[in-house]
Design an enzyme around this catalytic site. Sequence first.
Site, PDB file in Angstrom:
ATOM      1  N   ASP A  92       0.875  -1.167   0.000  1.00 19.59           N
ATOM      2  CA  ASP A  92       0.000   0.000   0.000  1.00 19.59           C
ATOM      3  C   ASP A  92       0.912   1.217   0.000  1.00 19.59           C
ATOM      4  OD1 ASP A  92      -2.070  -1.798   0.383  1.00 19.59           O
ATOM      5  OD2 ASP A  92      -2.901  -0.765   2.124  1.00 19.59           O
ATOM      6  N   HIS A 113       4.582  -7.462   0.152  1.00 18.80           N
ATOM      7  CA  HIS A 113       4.197  -8.724  -0.471  1.00 18.80           C
ATOM      8  C   HIS A 113       4.928  -8.873  -1.807  1.00 18.80           C
ATOM      9  CE1 HIS A 113       0.596  -9.284   2.250  1.00 18.80           C
ATOM     10  NE2 HIS A 113       0.919  -8.029   2.477  1.00 18.80           N
ATOM     11  N   SER A 125       8.425   4.072   4.300  1.00 19.05           N
ATOM     12  CA  SER A 125       9.650   3.946   3.533  1.00 19.05           C
ATOM     13  C   SER A 125       9.321   3.807   2.054  1.00 19.05           C
ATOM     14  CB  SER A 125      10.488   2.783   4.031  1.00 19.05           C
ATOM     15  OG  SER A 125      11.814   2.928   3.566  1.00 19.05           O
TER      16      SER A 125
END
Length: 259
Positions: free
Chosen positions: A86, A142, A226
């Site tokens: 995200d 992911h 980050s």
Amino acid sequence: MRRTLYRFLIELTNGRFTSYLLRKFAQSRLSRAIIPSYARVFKIQQGEMEKELHEYRTLHELFTRRLKEGRRPIEQSADIIISPVDGVFADAGPITEDKVFHVKGKNYSVADMLGSQEKAGTYKGGTYVILYLSPSHYHRIHSPVSGRVLRRYTLGRKSYPVNELGLKYGKDTLSKNYRSITEVDSAGKHTAIVKVGAMFVNSIELLHRNDELQKGEEMAYFTFGSTVVLLFERGMAEVDAGLKPGQGVVVGQRLAKRL
């Protein structure tokens, strides 16, 4: 002058000791007191969280939260590359034959980013994608593709901001910051998943240790906001033309088409 001042101030605040203090506070029970205000300031989407806000015992637990089952469906088609996080779609484009890519008016060396000219050679003429995570985002990473893990390694020590100011005024932030790199062979084509630490975020926890990765599988998490840089071998990926810098993306969303 502004660039020099910015770098000087960051150097003063970005040592191991200050990073250690921030991390210890975030992992302590004392940090629980600021969780409600943190969630409010950063507009955390509480309806997506695996647990209720009051169930998180530390700020670190909130940073590294999981989501409710089914909140991030994965695009399953074999010819689709998905977003691993995200975040915000920051930039994408070609990697030159000289193994360089351009962001915010700066050149970034793939050899510096990956640690050697030999590794960088795999990606010359390929494609890069940059995804930025703010403190408000879900921080778990992911896999964007399925494939065989070729190597995992880390590089760098200090980390500078990777937000708009960091990219504009920082010094080679994407290729010199502390970073954790996973290279994957996906159906004969290589992908480098570069997890870049931001200021105070020299903590990138790897969760996946197996030799095979499935698309959408959880790999790691950041302790704070980050950036993830994806590098694709030549002839592997065509980034969706509809994606614009500043646009939000979520895990599992179509990011590029496999060629």
